[in-house]
Write a protein that holds these residues in place. Sequence first.
Motif, PDB file in Angstrom:
ATOM      1  N   ALA A 121     -18.131  11.347 -17.560  1.00  0.00           N
ATOM      2  CA  ALA A 121     -17.347  10.119 -17.649  1.00  0.00           C
ATOM      3  C   ALA A 121     -17.606   9.768 -18.981  1.00  0.00           C
ATOM      4  O   ALA A 121     -18.422   9.613 -19.573  1.00  0.00           O
ATOM      5  N   PHE A 122     -16.217   9.194 -19.192  1.00  0.00           N
ATOM      6  CA  PHE A 122     -15.967   8.394 -20.552  1.00  0.00           C
ATOM      7  C   PHE A 122     -15.752   6.925 -20.275  1.00  0.00           C
ATOM      8  O   PHE A 122     -15.031   6.512 -19.635  1.00  0.00           O
ATOM      9  N   GLU A 123     -16.203   6.023 -21.021  1.00  0.00           N
ATOM     10  CA  GLU A 123     -15.672   4.683 -21.340  1.00  0.00           C
ATOM     11  C   GLU A 123     -15.495   4.337 -22.600  1.00  0.00           C
ATOM     12  O   GLU A 123     -16.234   4.160 -23.591  1.00  0.00           O
ATOM     13  N   ILE A 124     -14.073   4.402 -23.005  1.00  0.00           N
ATOM     14  CA  ILE A 124     -13.873   4.274 -24.612  1.00  0.00           C
ATOM     15  C   ILE A 124     -13.145   2.991 -24.559  1.00  0.00           C
ATOM     16  O   ILE A 124     -12.326   2.660 -23.685  1.00  0.00           O
ATOM     17  N   VAL A 125     -13.569   2.065 -25.460  1.00  0.00           N
ATOM     18  CA  VAL A 125     -12.799   0.793 -25.480  1.00  0.00           C
ATOM     19  C   VAL A 125     -11.190   0.874 -25.711  1.00  0.00           C
ATOM     20  O   VAL A 125     -10.848   1.182 -26.669  1.00  0.00           O
ATOM     21  N   GLU A 126     -10.356   0.170 -24.809  1.00  0.00           N
ATOM     22  CA  GLU A 126      -9.062   0.417 -24.792  1.00  0.00           C
ATOM     23  C   GLU A 126      -8.568  -1.049 -25.503  1.00  0.00           C
ATOM     24  O   GLU A 126      -8.085  -1.670 -24.780  1.00  0.00           O
ATOM     25  N   ALA A 127      -8.507  -0.958 -26.794  1.00  0.00           N
ATOM     26  CA  ALA A 127      -8.124  -2.307 -27.638  1.00  0.00           C
ATOM     27  C   ALA A 127      -6.362  -2.438 -27.475  1.00  0.00           C
ATOM     28  O   ALA A 127      -5.857  -3.386 -27.193  1.00  0.00           O
ATOM     29  N   PHE A 128      -5.888  -1.206 -27.573  1.00  0.00           N
ATOM     30  CA  PHE A 128      -4.443  -0.953 -27.265  1.00  0.00           C
ATOM     31  C   PHE A 128      -4.035   0.281 -26.633  1.00  0.00           C
ATOM     32  O   PHE A 128      -4.936   1.296 -26.799  1.00  0.00           O
ATOM     33  N   ALA A 129      -3.068   0.503 -26.018  1.00  0.00           N
ATOM     34  CA  ALA A 129      -2.583   1.745 -25.455  1.00  0.00           C
ATOM     35  C   ALA A 129      -2.574   2.805 -26.488  1.00  0.00           C
ATOM     36  O   ALA A 129      -2.937   3.852 -26.358  1.00  0.00           O
ATOM     37  N   ALA A 130      -1.663   2.362 -27.365  1.00  0.00           N
ATOM     38  CA  ALA A 130      -1.497   3.315 -28.473  1.00  0.00           C
ATOM     39  C   ALA A 130      -2.916   3.886 -29.122  1.00  0.00           C
ATOM     40  O   ALA A 130      -3.087   5.098 -29.312  1.00  0.00           O
ATOM     41  N   GLN A 131      -3.811   2.832 -29.333  1.00  0.00           N
ATOM     42  CA  GLN A 131      -4.940   3.246 -29.909  1.00  0.00           C
ATOM     43  C   GLN A 131      -5.837   4.327 -28.826  1.00  0.00           C
ATOM     44  O   GLN A 131      -6.640   5.129 -29.341  1.00  0.00           O
ATOM     45  N   SER A 132      -5.955   3.958 -27.643  1.00  0.00           N
ATOM     46  CA  SER A 132      -6.613   4.543 -26.679  1.00  0.00           C
ATOM     47  C   SER A 132      -5.994   6.135 -26.649  1.00  0.00           C
ATOM     48  O   SER A 132      -6.653   7.138 -26.537  1.00  0.00           O
ATOM     49  N   LEU A 133      -4.706   6.292 -26.549  1.00  0.00           N
ATOM     50  CA  LEU A 133      -4.134   7.491 -26.461  1.00  0.00           C
ATOM     51  C   LEU A 133      -4.467   8.395 -27.787  1.00  0.00           C
ATOM     52  O   LEU A 133      -4.564   9.482 -27.497  1.00  0.00           O
ATOM     53  N   ALA A 134      -4.253   7.785 -28.802  1.00  0.00           N
ATOM     54  CA  ALA A 134      -4.488   8.213 -29.969  1.00  0.00           C
ATOM     55  C   ALA A 134      -6.057   9.184 -30.031  1.00  0.00           C
ATOM     56  O   ALA A 134      -6.003  10.116 -30.622  1.00  0.00           O
ATOM     57  N   VAL A 135      -6.941   8.424 -29.633  1.00  0.00           N
ATOM     58  CA  VAL A 135      -8.253   8.809 -29.573  1.00  0.00           C
ATOM     59  C   VAL A 135      -8.339  10.100 -28.661  1.00  0.00           C
ATOM     60  O   VAL A 135      -8.802  11.069 -28.919  1.00  0.00           O
ATOM     61  N   LEU A 136      -7.758   9.789 -27.367  1.00  0.00           N
ATOM     62  CA  LEU A 136      -7.520  10.925 -26.473  1.00  0.00           C
ATOM     63  C   LEU A 136      -7.033  12.294 -26.865  1.00  0.00           C
ATOM     64  O   LEU A 136      -7.422  13.293 -26.723  1.00  0.00           O
ATOM     65  N   ASP A 137      -5.833  11.946 -27.534  1.00  0.00           N
ATOM     66  CA  ASP A 137      -5.183  13.080 -28.231  1.00  0.00           C
ATOM     67  C   ASP A 137      -6.074  13.832 -29.232  1.00  0.00           C
ATOM     68  O   ASP A 137      -6.178  15.130 -29.318  1.00  0.00           O
ATOM     69  N   ARG A 138      -6.778  13.152 -30.162  1.00  0.00           N
ATOM     70  CA  ARG A 138      -7.572  13.771 -31.106  1.00  0.00           C
ATOM     71  C   ARG A 138      -8.917  14.290 -30.541  1.00  0.00           C
ATOM     72  O   ARG A 138      -9.431  15.334 -31.155  1.00  0.00           O
ATOM     73  N   VAL A 139      -9.426  14.102 -29.259  1.00  0.00           N
ATOM     74  CA  VAL A 139     -10.556  14.716 -29.072  1.00  0.00           C
ATOM     75  C   VAL A 139     -10.166  15.756 -27.646  1.00  0.00           C
ATOM     76  O   VAL A 139     -11.089  16.383 -27.309  1.00  0.00           O
ATOM     77  N   GLY A 140      -8.927  15.791 -27.497  1.00  0.00           N
ATOM     78  CA  GLY A 140      -8.381  16.946 -26.603  1.00  0.00           C
ATOM     79  C   GLY A 140      -8.751  16.648 -25.073  1.00  0.00           C
ATOM     80  O   GLY A 140      -9.027  17.573 -24.222  1.00  0.00           O
ATOM     81  N   VAL A 141      -8.588  15.420 -24.661  1.00  0.00           N
ATOM     82  CA  VAL A 141      -8.770  14.774 -23.113  1.00  0.00           C
ATOM     83  C   VAL A 141      -7.260  14.226 -22.744  1.00  0.00           C
ATOM     84  O   VAL A 141      -6.853  13.432 -23.422  1.00  0.00           O
ATOM     85  N   ASP A 142      -6.970  14.736 -21.621  1.00  0.00           N
ATOM     86  CA  ASP A 142      -5.606  14.298 -21.071  1.00  0.00           C
ATOM     87  C   ASP A 142      -5.620  12.889 -20.848  1.00  0.00           C
ATOM     88  O   ASP A 142      -6.706  12.337 -20.240  1.00  0.00           O
ATOM     89  N   GLU A 143      -4.489  12.160 -21.090  1.00  0.00           N
ATOM     90  CA  GLU A 143      -4.557  10.768 -20.990  1.00  0.00           C
ATOM     91  C   GLU A 143      -4.943  10.423 -19.174  1.00  0.00           C
ATOM     92  O   GLU A 143      -5.155   9.116 -19.029  1.00  0.00           O
ATOM     93  N   GLU A 144      -4.577  11.252 -18.199  1.00  0.00           N
ATOM     94  CA  GLU A 144      -4.790  11.101 -16.833  1.00  0.00           C
ATOM     95  C   GLU A 144      -6.128  11.579 -16.440  1.00  0.00           C
ATOM     96  O   GLU A 144      -6.210  11.543 -14.921  1.00  0.00           O
ATOM     97  N   ASP A 145      -6.810  12.199 -17.331  1.00  0.00           N
ATOM     98  CA  ASP A 145      -7.994  12.692 -16.911  1.00  0.00           C
ATOM     99  C   ASP A 145      -8.852  11.653 -16.146  1.00  0.00           C
ATOM    100  O   ASP A 145      -9.051  10.427 -16.545  1.00  0.00           O
TER     101      ASP A 145
END
Length: 374
Positions: free
Chosen positions: A288-312
């Motif tokens: 389980a991940f809980e990553i603070v979603e301040a903005f969609a762009a920011q959240s997606l950028a983090v997921l891309d960099r850690v290698g987790v699919d956005e729909e995970d």
Amino acid sequence: MPSDRNPVIIAARRTPIGTRGRALAGLDVGQLGAAVVRAALADAASVTGAPVAVADVLLGNCMGPGGNPGRIAALAAGLGPDVPGGTVDRQCGSGLAAVLDAAAAIRAGDERMRVAGGVESPSTAPVRMTGGAAYDRAAFTPPGFPDPGMTRAAEDLAAHDDMPRSRQDAHAARSHARAGAALAAGRFGAELVPLAGLRHDDAIGGAEPLLRRLPALFPGGTVTAGTSTRIGDGAAAVVVAPAGTGPGLAVRAALVVGCDPALPGIGAAPAIRSALHAAGATIADVDAFEIVEAFAAQSLAVLDRVGVDEEDPRVCADGGALALGHPWGASGAVAVVRLFSRLVRAHRPAGTLGVAAASVGGGLGIAMVVEVVR
């Protein structure tokens, strides 16, 4: 640190998040903080079988009135003058930083229980002035360093990553859909402390067709009000205890890192990687991940960099801050409360791992790895 010595979170509560100026607008940081401190301690007493002796109350806060909201909340909660209180400011990571500080004190050898979390009341925050003029926020960096506002930084990050608006709209809609499903299923109920007639987070409900119609916030840009989280009033608190106190979430590892202040939204990514390395775990090991979603762009950028699919489905399974709201100094602690519900209240087996993380203005990232103990 051997697993049998890791501090453990044995109770976790939060208020509903009320959009600034709405249901919780009449409550200040002391009132919001006191409500969750009392509720978390009541839950902890049911775990330990006796009232909890509290060594300290540490609350994150970044835009409040000063005066040490942690101490004010401790007194307002009825803990008595002998219980001190402190306030932590790591901006949007403040609530999570307070939990880290409480765990670090116990790990260092002072094995008294602590309450930690965060509180923010943008509705009652004072107007700040310098040179006779009001300003929205203090500088995150000194002269000579980039210091973009958070919305500008999100737009810059979207451009840097060549992130289309359609992807951001879909991510925000997914967050709202997951939160709506969780609300309908009652998955928030046990963690919430209703206040001022508000019984659930009031920002839930953005649908993708509506999100697609919203105008960009900058000419030629891709970030919109719908792909930006709503500023909210709210508080969250957990009780941190020494290992062996009871079932809960053991703090396996936690780290704060720095990153380029021009792109502060990516900070959670190196923090997550570093914390997992310290815990001897990988992305694949996390349930389980809980990553603070301040903005969609920011959240997606983090997921891309850690290698987790956005729909995970592991990521903000019941919706994140895009749907629930963002009470700045409390949001990191809200992430911990959400992990507690998803892992402990949901009866996940011992050994299950979770990660709470946030990117922070000024170029910081913060992350904590927790493990279910029974």
